[in-house]
Write a protein that holds these residues in place. Sequence first.
Motif, PDB file in Angstrom:
ATOM      1  N   LEU A  31       0.841  -1.199   0.000  1.00 59.26           N
ATOM      2  CA  LEU A  31       0.000   0.000   0.000  1.00 59.26           C
ATOM      3  C   LEU A  31       0.877   1.251   0.000  1.00 59.26           C
ATOM      4  CD1 LEU A  31      -2.682  -1.135   2.601  1.00 59.26           C
ATOM      5  CD2 LEU A  31      -2.937  -1.047   0.125  1.00 59.26           C
ATOM      6  N   SER A  32       0.417   2.287  -0.696  1.00 60.59           N
ATOM      7  CA  SER A  32       1.241   3.490  -0.844  1.00 60.59           C
ATOM      8  C   SER A  32       0.342   4.711  -0.966  1.00 60.59           C
ATOM      9  CB  SER A  32       2.138   3.354  -2.086  1.00 60.59           C
ATOM     10  OG  SER A  32       1.346   3.225  -3.259  1.00 60.59           O
ATOM     11  N   GLY A  33       0.961   5.843  -1.321  1.00 62.19           N
ATOM     12  CA  GLY A  33       0.207   7.081  -1.538  1.00 62.19           C
ATOM     13  C   GLY A  33      -0.498   7.534  -0.278  1.00 62.19           C
ATOM     14  N   ASN A  34      -1.776   7.938  -0.439  1.00 61.07           N
ATOM     15  CA  ASN A  34      -2.512   8.441   0.715  1.00 61.07           C
ATOM     16  C   ASN A  34      -3.036   7.317   1.608  1.00 61.07           C
ATOM     17  OD1 ASN A  34      -4.563   7.488  -0.927  1.00 61.07           O
ATOM     18  ND2 ASN A  34      -5.282   9.536  -1.501  1.00 61.07           N
ATOM     19  N   ARG A  35      -2.637   6.080   1.340  1.00 60.37           N
ATOM     20  CA  ARG A  35      -2.949   4.978   2.250  1.00 60.37           C
ATOM     21  C   ARG A  35      -1.841   4.783   3.294  1.00 60.37           C
ATOM     22  NH1 ARG A  35      -4.625   2.614  -3.032  1.00 60.37           N
ATOM     23  NH2 ARG A  35      -6.894   2.808  -3.078  1.00 60.37           N
TER      24      ARG A  35
END
Length: 669
Positions: A98-102
């Motif tokens: 999981l990446s970004g705004n997660r």
Amino acid sequence: MRNTIQAPRGSLSVLAVAIGLALPAQADEVRLADEVLVQASRSNSTVAQSKRSVAVVSRQQLDERQPDTVAQALKYEPNIEIAGGPRGNIQSPVIRGLSGNRVLQLVDGARQNFNAGHRGTYQMDPELLEQIDVIKGPASSLWGSGAIGGVVAQTSRDGRDLLKPGQLFGGYVKQSHGTAADNDKSSAALYGQLGEGLDVLVNGYYRENDDIRLGDGRELADSAERGKGGMLKLGWQLDEHQRLTLSHRRHELDGAVPSNPSAEVGTSSPLIERSLQDDNTVLGYRFDPASPLVDLDVTLYRNDTRVEEWRLAQQQQDSTDYRTHGLNLVNRSQLPWAGLTYGVDWFNDKSEGVRSGANRPVPADGRTEVIGGFVQADLPLAEGWTLSPALRYDRFDTEARNIEGSQRDESEWSKSLALSWQATDWLELIARYDEAFRAPTSEELYTTGTHFSLGPMGSNLFVPNPELRPEKAAQKELIARADFGGVLAANDRLRLSASLFDNDVEDFIEQQVTMDFVNRVFETRYRNVQNAELKGGELALDYDWRELELGLSYGRTRGKDKSDGGALEGIPADKWVASAGYWLLDRQLRLGTRLTHAHGQRRVPAEHGQDYDNYTLLDLGANWYGRGSLEGLELGLVADNLTDRYYRRAFEQLYEPGRNIKLSALYRF
């Protein structure tokens, strides 16, 4: 500090089995001292005390690796990978798929909520950092919205900590160079005591690089950039138990890049001139009296990120402004029957933007306000057993002022439960359950306007979706840690750690593009489209003996769509990291090497259309610390991708830099 023991014969057989099964490690680099605090834990727990899967990168490790970005500083950790490609302005960490705004990002306890399509969100230069620590996996019971994949907490440097014993004033100057992009960076700092209990730090940097050279000798067009920034930080020790800090930092970045920097320039990603300015102010108060009931931290912060873009061919101007105000209050109490960590968080996000020209997306004039409260307890049970429940409540209100009837409010409960057993002096076992959620962003809820033109057929239009549901995660995890002394020699130390996790994520929010030529429906909207399962584990081994440091790590994540069992986009390949370091000349010179092997990634969605090859990277490093008449001089050499491998990471469009020789010289006074 955790005790180590002489390894009994029985434990050696256990060790042999563990090594035979795994030979992995949190693989790292400079050995982490047990007393290092994990800032993201909010409970002031150390690495050894933490009941979560954590990773910590110290200032010494940052100096040895010379990373250009926060993501690069974390790339050797198991189950942490770099997303975004080789351009540093868009890089971010991928944690367990999981990446970004997660993944929630913090700087000195302040949330960094800026999120706008194809624009970088990590604006902190590693030069300003003292430490980076990561919680792997859901952590909303501590931090609320956004921590589905984990938390990356960045702690800035402090003036009083840079002073030597008895020193009242000091500073440093540093110059570094990287060959893969002719990257030059200059930095400097001044720090000292201004009076009784008052300290100050002023530091700054300027860097610029040309286009990045890849492993096949070609250059990545439009990857040059210029960056500068700095920080002013004041500390006031009011008395023995109270400290006040005030800091302001700025980061500026300029360059010509594709509108999507993780891709090459093309019709869907035109060349733009981008200028970013990020300002952050944090006021912190710490109160730790001689009372078991009070250990208080209060943080008041304001972040303002502004992006100006000029589309060269289209002659169009874009402006984006994202502001966050927030307040955190956290207290820790030691009661006769339990330890408690509890507090309240509040923040307000405001996003707005302007785009010139016809047939363009219209940024949301969005407002989001969130308030939450949490409590976590550490309850001693029987001998060696501890139960740690946590509960958090968040309420958020959001609206777009440019869309009538868009106001909505919602609330979420987040729970976690950990049961730990100190089975022996050398073995700890932990079982835990964690929930997390991520509230939809203004961009996902309210974007309108034209996504792209279809010529005579019209345009594909953004359709707002104020009914988006929050993403939710529920993770089960098992953690085992062992700590031995006297395994192969009288003064050696061996640490083993292993974890298994299973994270169910519901209501993934994704952008969907509809192209129905029969019914002439051309639209783009964000939807809750997927329920996913992410599972895997990490294995770790670290061995220290006198001047020798060895490490081996392995990380593995599997992701599938629970509706059809298909593979998920963006899941990193399995990764091994082996490291070795040795101190020479009475610990004046350290030599190190690191070998990274990423497996080929064949688990891709059927519609993705391609697999990704395996690759092996060799990195070398040397650090020398002057003494005597050369006291204060530090020289560093890092050779990343020594064999000049031409490779790309799984699910990335662009290939990574080739051989990069990084040189640094620092002088402290």
